[in-house]
Design a protein around this motif. Structure first.
Motif, mmCIF file in Angstrom:
data_model
loop_
_atom_site.group_PDB
_atom_site.id
_atom_site.type_symbol
_atom_site.label_atom_id
_atom_site.label_comp_id
_atom_site.label_asym_id
_atom_site.label_seq_id
_atom_site.Cartn_x
_atom_site.Cartn_y
_atom_site.Cartn_z
ATOM 1 N N SER A 168 0.742 -1.375 -0.136
ATOM 2 C CA SER A 168 0.218 0.489 0.329
ATOM 3 C C SER A 168 1.015 1.457 0.051
ATOM 4 C CB SER A 168 -0.866 -0.467 1.621
ATOM 5 O OG SER A 168 0.259 -0.054 2.202
ATOM 6 N N LYS A 169 2.203 0.735 0.944
ATOM 7 C CA LYS A 169 2.915 2.277 1.011
ATOM 8 C C LYS A 169 3.030 2.317 -0.989
ATOM 9 C CE LYS A 169 4.051 2.550 5.926
ATOM 10 N NZ LYS A 169 5.553 1.775 6.660
ATOM 11 N N CYS A 170 3.902 1.751 -0.992
ATOM 12 C CA CYS A 170 4.204 2.195 -2.853
ATOM 13 C C CYS A 170 3.793 2.466 -3.475
ATOM 14 C CB CYS A 170 4.752 0.009 -3.698
ATOM 15 S SG CYS A 170 6.653 -0.304 -2.600
ATOM 16 N N GLN A 171 1.874 2.043 -3.611
ATOM 17 C CA GLN A 171 1.149 2.651 -3.973
ATOM 18 C C GLN A 171 1.179 4.511 -4.134
ATOM 19 O OE1 GLN A 171 -2.657 0.560 -4.075
ATOM 20 N NE2 GLN A 171 -3.645 1.926 -5.201
ATOM 21 N N LEU A 172 0.926 4.374 -2.616
ATOM 22 C CA LEU A 172 1.233 6.147 -1.794
ATOM 23 C C LEU A 172 2.192 6.777 -3.076
ATOM 24 C CD1 LEU A 172 -0.088 5.474 1.817
ATOM 25 C CD2 LEU A 172 -1.674 6.147 -0.428
ATOM 26 N N ASP A 216 -4.248 -6.340 -10.448
ATOM 27 C CA ASP A 216 -4.910 -4.784 -10.144
ATOM 28 C C ASP A 216 -3.156 -4.923 -9.848
ATOM 29 O OD1 ASP A 216 -7.328 -5.541 -8.927
ATOM 30 O OD2 ASP A 216 -6.781 -5.692 -6.862
ATOM 31 N N ILE A 217 -2.157 -5.183 -9.569
ATOM 32 C CA ILE A 217 -0.986 -4.508 -9.468
ATOM 33 C C ILE A 217 -0.637 -4.235 -11.493
ATOM 34 C CG2 ILE A 217 1.989 -4.519 -9.190
ATOM 35 C CD1 ILE A 217 1.064 -6.264 -7.017
ATOM 36 N N ARG A 218 -0.668 -5.490 -12.173
ATOM 37 C CA ARG A 218 -0.711 -5.220 -13.696
ATOM 38 C C ARG A 218 -1.391 -4.177 -14.058
ATOM 39 N NH1 ARG A 218 -2.263 -8.484 -18.049
ATOM 40 N NH2 ARG A 218 -4.427 -8.340 -16.812
ATOM 41 N N ASN A 219 -2.501 -4.324 -14.012
ATOM 42 C CA ASN A 219 -3.836 -3.328 -14.187
ATOM 43 C C ASN A 219 -2.904 -1.935 -13.444
ATOM 44 O OD1 ASN A 219 -4.997 -5.488 -15.529
ATOM 45 N ND2 ASN A 219 -6.212 -5.929 -13.776
ATOM 46 N N TYR A 220 -2.970 -2.012 -12.449
ATOM 47 C CA TYR A 220 -2.598 -0.302 -12.036
ATOM 48 C C TYR A 220 -1.315 -0.115 -12.580
ATOM 49 C CZ TYR A 220 -1.057 3.093 -9.219
ATOM 50 O OH TYR A 220 -0.602 4.410 -8.169
ATOM 51 N N VAL A 221 -0.685 -0.996 -12.710
ATOM 52 C CA VAL A 221 0.638 0.180 -14.091
ATOM 53 C C VAL A 221 0.493 0.106 -15.073
ATOM 54 C CG1 VAL A 221 3.585 -0.965 -15.280
ATOM 55 C CG2 VAL A 221 2.916 -1.376 -12.546
ATOM 56 N N ARG A 276 7.941 -8.654 -15.609
ATOM 57 C CA ARG A 276 8.172 -9.503 -15.048
ATOM 58 C C ARG A 276 7.194 -9.799 -14.402
ATOM 59 N NH1 ARG A 276 12.697 -9.846 -11.795
ATOM 60 N NH2 ARG A 276 13.585 -9.484 -13.657
ATOM 61 N N ILE A 277 5.580 -9.637 -14.069
ATOM 62 C CA ILE A 277 4.594 -9.915 -13.542
ATOM 63 C C ILE A 277 4.142 -11.078 -14.504
ATOM 64 C CG2 ILE A 277 2.512 -7.821 -13.968
ATOM 65 C CD1 ILE A 277 2.237 -8.326 -11.229
ATOM 66 N N THR A 278 3.922 -10.530 -15.738
ATOM 67 C CA THR A 278 2.900 -10.681 -16.309
ATOM 68 C C THR A 278 4.085 -12.531 -17.073
ATOM 69 O OG1 THR A 278 2.655 -8.853 -17.666
ATOM 70 C CG2 THR A 278 2.743 -10.929 -19.336
ATOM 71 N N LYS A 279 5.069 -12.271 -16.721
ATOM 72 C CA LYS A 279 5.937 -13.331 -17.184
ATOM 73 C C LYS A 279 5.485 -14.993 -15.859
ATOM 74 C CE LYS A 279 10.784 -15.250 -17.745
ATOM 75 N NZ LYS A 279 11.920 -15.530 -18.195
ATOM 76 N N PHE A 319 0.618 -19.042 -16.930
ATOM 77 C CA PHE A 319 -0.287 -20.320 -17.111
ATOM 78 C C PHE A 319 -1.549 -19.996 -15.936
ATOM 79 C CE2 PHE A 319 3.657 -22.405 -18.617
ATOM 80 C CZ PHE A 319 3.899 -22.493 -19.940
ATOM 81 N N ASP A 320 -1.390 -18.335 -15.486
ATOM 82 C CA ASP A 320 -2.122 -18.557 -14.059
ATOM 83 C C ASP A 320 -3.388 -18.536 -14.827
ATOM 84 O OD1 ASP A 320 -0.522 -18.306 -12.346
ATOM 85 O OD2 ASP A 320 -0.304 -16.798 -11.906
ATOM 86 N N VAL A 321 -4.688 -18.768 -14.387
ATOM 87 C CA VAL A 321 -6.222 -18.240 -14.783
ATOM 88 C C VAL A 321 -6.959 -18.176 -13.667
ATOM 89 C CG1 VAL A 321 -7.955 -20.216 -16.112
ATOM 90 C CG2 VAL A 321 -5.523 -20.865 -16.563
ATOM 91 N N LEU A 322 -7.983 -17.170 -13.943
ATOM 92 C CA LEU A 322 -8.820 -17.178 -13.291
ATOM 93 C C LEU A 322 -9.972 -16.975 -14.087
ATOM 94 C CD1 LEU A 322 -9.998 -15.281 -11.084
ATOM 95 C CD2 LEU A 322 -9.201 -13.229 -11.297
ATOM 96 N N ASN A 323 -10.884 -17.586 -13.716
ATOM 97 C CA ASN A 323 -12.740 -17.471 -14.349
ATOM 98 C C ASN A 323 -12.525 -18.122 -16.444
ATOM 99 O OD1 ASN A 323 -14.050 -16.453 -11.942
ATOM 100 N ND2 ASN A 323 -13.677 -14.659 -13.313
ATOM 101 N N ASN A 324 -11.578 -19.469 -16.158
ATOM 102 C CA ASN A 324 -11.363 -19.526 -18.014
ATOM 103 C C ASN A 324 -10.601 -18.789 -18.531
ATOM 104 O OD1 ASN A 324 -12.606 -22.274 -16.895
ATOM 105 N ND2 ASN A 324 -14.594 -21.386 -17.360
ATOM 106 N N ASP A 325 -10.163 -18.333 -17.661
ATOM 107 C CA ASP A 325 -9.190 -17.043 -18.362
ATOM 108 C C ASP A 325 -7.720 -16.944 -18.437
ATOM 109 O OD1 ASP A 325 -9.199 -14.655 -20.064
ATOM 110 O OD2 ASP A 325 -9.800 -13.097 -18.694
ATOM 111 N N ASP A 326 -6.887 -16.504 -19.162
ATOM 112 C CA ASP A 326 -5.230 -16.903 -19.083
ATOM 113 C C ASP A 326 -5.622 -15.323 -19.179
ATOM 114 O OD1 ASP A 326 -5.146 -19.443 -19.720
ATOM 115 O OD2 ASP A 326 -5.031 -19.303 -21.899
ATOM 116 N N VAL A 327 -5.506 -14.752 -17.550
ATOM 117 C CA VAL A 327 -5.256 -12.844 -17.475
ATOM 118 C C VAL A 327 -4.426 -12.382 -17.905
ATOM 119 C CG1 VAL A 327 -7.298 -13.063 -16.056
ATOM 120 C CG2 VAL A 327 -4.817 -13.911 -15.237
ATOM 121 N N PHE A 328 -3.413 -13.598 -18.147
ATOM 122 C CA PHE A 328 -1.645 -12.401 -18.237
ATOM 123 C C PHE A 328 -1.420 -12.877 -19.407
ATOM 124 C CE2 PHE A 328 -1.261 -13.010 -13.464
ATOM 125 C CZ PHE A 328 -1.417 -11.441 -13.327
#
Length: 830
Positions: free
Chosen positions: A40-44, A80-85, A109-112, A116-125
């Motif tokens: 949270s401090k990094c975001q601030l 959330d971090i990826r979208n925020y960036v 880095r966060i994309t790599k 292989f992560d999946v959320l609601n049958n979606d390869d979100v990255f």
């Protein structure tokens, strides 16, 4: 208030000149990175901080958080971090470049890591193209550049093995990289080409002097280059190795390379872009020219090659851009790739081959004459091109003429003349001397060895003429007996000529040589040996290290070709040596070799380079069968076996001025060679072995006396150097006793020397030395290596009779050494 404090710490970390303040700030920021509310401090910090250093801290800390090997953030949080960036970069286009780069790296880095992560049958990255398309479609140059940077960094991230990958699983890294290659990479490459086409078709309306436009073009070219340099098959080739590897483009990419537009695009970009950008276009062409051959059928490959050569010809016709060093270097690489990936039989069939090879030869000649001083690394690629082309001549079956017999002699002459002309410039202007760069010399001579054997008659005639002229002037100056200022120039020229002569003689192995060629080798060899006689005659008053190194290089090449068990003894080389120098057979030539070796060991004790190369030559001569038996019959070799002391060979002295302990490593090579020569006629002659070991016996006795009085630093240093030299000597002898059927006898005699009358007479001195200098690796390493060599049963030399105590004695002494050394080291660390 806390944000202000963090900003102040960042400022102290990056700006203060006080190391204590910087250290305290670093400690505080490390503590911040490990705090529970760090995220949270990094975001601030990113939202509110006024300092770019604070923004950089936030970006790099977030990267560390998502990279931690043992702690994984929840998937929703990483999304959330990826979208925020992405949103942050989209709304803040004026960030300082290092903050922007840190955020781009965080996205990659966060994309790599979440590939292989999946959320609601979606390869979100994996939606990287659509995510970045928002930037590119915006129309703003700043947004397009950020989008290109995101893709470029992602390609780099997927291609390299980071510390995070190494700590997790290399297998997972390869799976991620393969998935990215198959699903996204080609589309990214096509996108980069589309962006580049927009520029190539609109040069007049683009202001590349504008930083934004220039940056966008640079990042787009870098994106295309990153795609082309991707590790497609997971080999992770060493970037420091041969720069002539094939690019393993996937079959699915064929369409991009079957079209003329891709190659035309990058040639157009080279010709249209300023010199600050055009080298990257050439770098892309280098990769494209290296595309694997199997991507095309024969017809397609011929068409593709013809298009590349046509582009090369256009560059040579309009060489203005090659005045830029980066363009020049990349173009040389491009020329080298032509031959590394295509056969000479294919090259001769391209359109206007005669004109192209003529222009390449002219370009090479000009480069050799003018660029030896400014771009030696670039010249390497030109020599590589000609070396590979000449080496392919015997295998060409095409009816079209290759014309190498016309242009190769010009290249060879240009190389030789440029080396000779460089000497006067180096001496006059006190420049860095290329003769001092042994690595570069070795590399270039290997290339010249092949080039010079093409049309060898012309090469030999050129070298004979130049050598005679230089030798005559050198002899005239040497006869005056004074140190003339021109003498170093003629010594340098002769050194280059001797190097080149040795190289072209060594190049005989690459060609089916005739008797006439052997006679030419004899002509050249006679001249070098006559020069050696002249330099050795005055070596006691004056010696030239560079010239003697060149002569050693010549000896090494001559030995490989004309000395040994497989050499035809009726070679015309020996006939010419007999006529001119009276060297009638191999034994007499070997006597010259040994004479030079003894001379160098006597007079060049202060030159580590000459001693090392001289001993390597001796070691090479000591390996063989018939030639070694001829060697041991020579009086000079018997002299070496009976007089291997510092009195006759000063380099064995422990107090040689200016020599470091590391220079004593050459002693092992010396005694390895002597051991091999000793074993030829040793048999079971213990008296002969004892006679050979007398100098080492005397050294052991001297050490025994020294160890009783090592209280003074001077005495301790003398004892230390004596022990190190002795350990290296004995290890060389032990290593030599492993190549003959008599190795068991010889090795047993060596162990008996250390354990006189079945009692450890000399090994206690080694134990005492290790205990005395246990924390000095300069002492312990040679002693432990000696013990390891004695204990190693190489060629089954540790075979003992059932009644022999030698096995027990050897085990006892080795185990005692390990025990005492290990105990001392353990006590030290405890």
């Amino acid at each position: 208030q806390e944000l202000l404090q963090l900003e102040e710490l960042c400022k102290q970390l990056y700006e203060t000149a006080d190391p204590n303040v910087r250290t305290e700030a670093e400690k505080a920021l490390v503590s911040f990175a490990s705090s529970p509310d760090c995220l949270s401090k990094c975001q601030l910090l990113l939202e509110r901080a006024n300092s770019p250093y604070a923004q950089l801290l936030a970006a790099t800390t977030l990267t560390k958080l998502v990279t931690r090997p043992n702690v994984t953030l929840p998937l929703e949080q990483r999304i959330d971090i990826r979208n925020y960036v992405l949103n942050y970069l989209a709304t803040r286009t004026k960030l300082v470049h290092y903050v922007q780069q840190a955020l781009v790296q965080l996205f990659a880095r966060i994309t790599k890591l979440g590939w292989f992560d999946v959320l609601n049958n979606d390869d979100v990255f994996r939606n990287v193209i659509s995510d970045v398309a928002k930037f590119i479609q915006s129309g703003s140059s700043q947004h397009v550049m950020i989008g290109v940077q995101l893709l470029s960094q992602l390609v780099v991230e997927m291609n390299q093995v980071s510390e995070a990958d190494a700590s997790r699983s290399l297998t997972k890294h390869r799976k991620i990289a393969s998935s990215f290659r198959d699903s996204q990479l080609f589309e990214i490459f096509q996108l980069s080409c589309e962006l580049l086409r927009d520029v190539a078709g609109n040069f007049k309306n683009i202001n590349l002097s504008d930083d934004t436009q220039h940056g966008l073009m640079s990042h787009t070219l870098q994106l295309a280059l990153n795609c082309l340099t991707f590790d497609f098959i997971g080999t992770s080739t060493d970037e420091t190795s041969d720069d002539l590897s094939t690019v393993q483009i996937p079959t699915s990419w064929r369409s991009a390379f079957l079209e003329n537009s891709t190659l035309e695009l990058f040639f157009d970009l080279y010709s249209g872009l300023p010199s600050s950008l055009s080298p990257m276009a050439l770098s892309c062409l280098v990769q494209i020219a290296s595309v694997r051959r199997s991507l095309f059928n024969n017809t397609e490959r011929a068409k593709f090659l013809n298009q590349i050569v046509a582009g090369v010809r256009n560059i040579l016709e309009n060489p203005q851009g090659l005045s830029e060093p980066s363009n020049y270097h990349e173009f040389c690489r491009l020329l080298a790739r032509l031959k590394s990936n295509y056969q000479l039989g294919e090259l001769v069939k391209v359109d206007n081959y005669a004109d192209v090879i003529k222009r390449i030869a002219e370009f090479t000649v000009t480069s050799l004459q003018q660029m030896w001083r400014f771009a030696p690394n670039s010249v390497h690629y030109l020599l590589s091109l000609w070396q590979r082309m000449v080496a392919s001549v015997p295998y060409v079956k095409a009816s079209e003429p290759h014309l190498l017999d016309t242009f190769t002699p010009e290249v060879m002459k240009a190389y030789t003349m440029s080396r000779l002309e460089s000497v006067a410039i180096v001496v006059k202007d006190c420049l860095e001397d290329p003769l001092d760069d042994q690595g570069m010399i070795s590399q270039q001579l290997e290339q010249i060895s092949t080039i010079g054997r093409c049309e060898y008659e012309k090469t030999c005639a050129l070298l004979v003429q130049l050598f005679d002229e230089a030798a005559q002037k050198y002899q005239e100056l040497a006869a005056t007996g004074t140190q003339n200022v021109e003498l170093p120039v003629h010594e340098g020229r002769l050194a280059w000529l001797v190097y080149i002569i040795g190289a072209v003689i060594g190049g005989r192995v690459s060609f089916a040589s005739t008797d006439e060629h052997d006679a030419m080798d004899g002509e050249l060899a006679c001249r070098v040996l006559q020069l050696m006689n002249l330099t050795d005659s005055r070596i006691s008053q004056y010696g030239c290290e560079k010239l003697d190194l060149a002569i050693l290089s010549f000896f090494e090449q001559f030995r490989k070709i004309y000395v040994g068990d497989q050499v035809h003894k009726m070679s015309k080389v020996y006939r010419r040596l007999s006529e001119v120098l009276g060297l009638n057979d191999e034994s007499m030539v070997l006597s010259v070799f040994i004479g030079k070796i003894i001379t160098n060991l006597k007079y060049w004790g202060g030159s580590e380079q000459i001693i090392s190369k001289t001993l390597q030559l001796l070691s090479d001569l000591s390996v063989g069968y018939s030639s070694v038996r001829k060697l041991v019959k020579l009086d000079a070799v018997q002299f070496m076996l009976n007089n291997h002391t510092s009195e006759h060979f000063p380099f064995l002295g422990i107090n040689t001025s200016g020599r470091s302990l590391s220079d004593m490593r050459s002693r092992t090579t010396f005694y390895t060679a002597l051991g091999r020569l000793l074993m030829v006629d040793l048999g079971e002659d213990e008296d002969k072995f004892d006679q050979f070991m007398i100098p080492l016996t005397n050294t052991f006795e001297t050490l025994r006396t020294m160890f009783s009085n090592v209280n003074t630093p001077l005495k301790a240093e003398e004892a230390k150097r004596t022990l190190i030299g002795l350990a290296r000597d004995l290890r060389g002898i032990a290593f030599a006793f492993n190549t003959r059927t008599t190795n068991i006898i010889a090795h047993t005699q060596l162990r008996s020397f250390l354990n006189k009358d079945s009692y450890p007479m000399y090994t206690p001195i080694l134990h005492q030395a290790v205990e005395l200098w246990c924390h000095d690796p300069a002492v312990t390493t040679p002693v432990l290596k000696l013990m390891a060599e004695l204990a190693q049963s190489r060629s089954q030399r540790l075979l003992f009779d059932v009644s022999s105590p030698n096995g027990y004695l050897l085990f006892r002494e080795v185990s005692k050494m390990i025990d005492s050394y290990g105990e001392i080291q353990l006590l030290h660390y405890v």
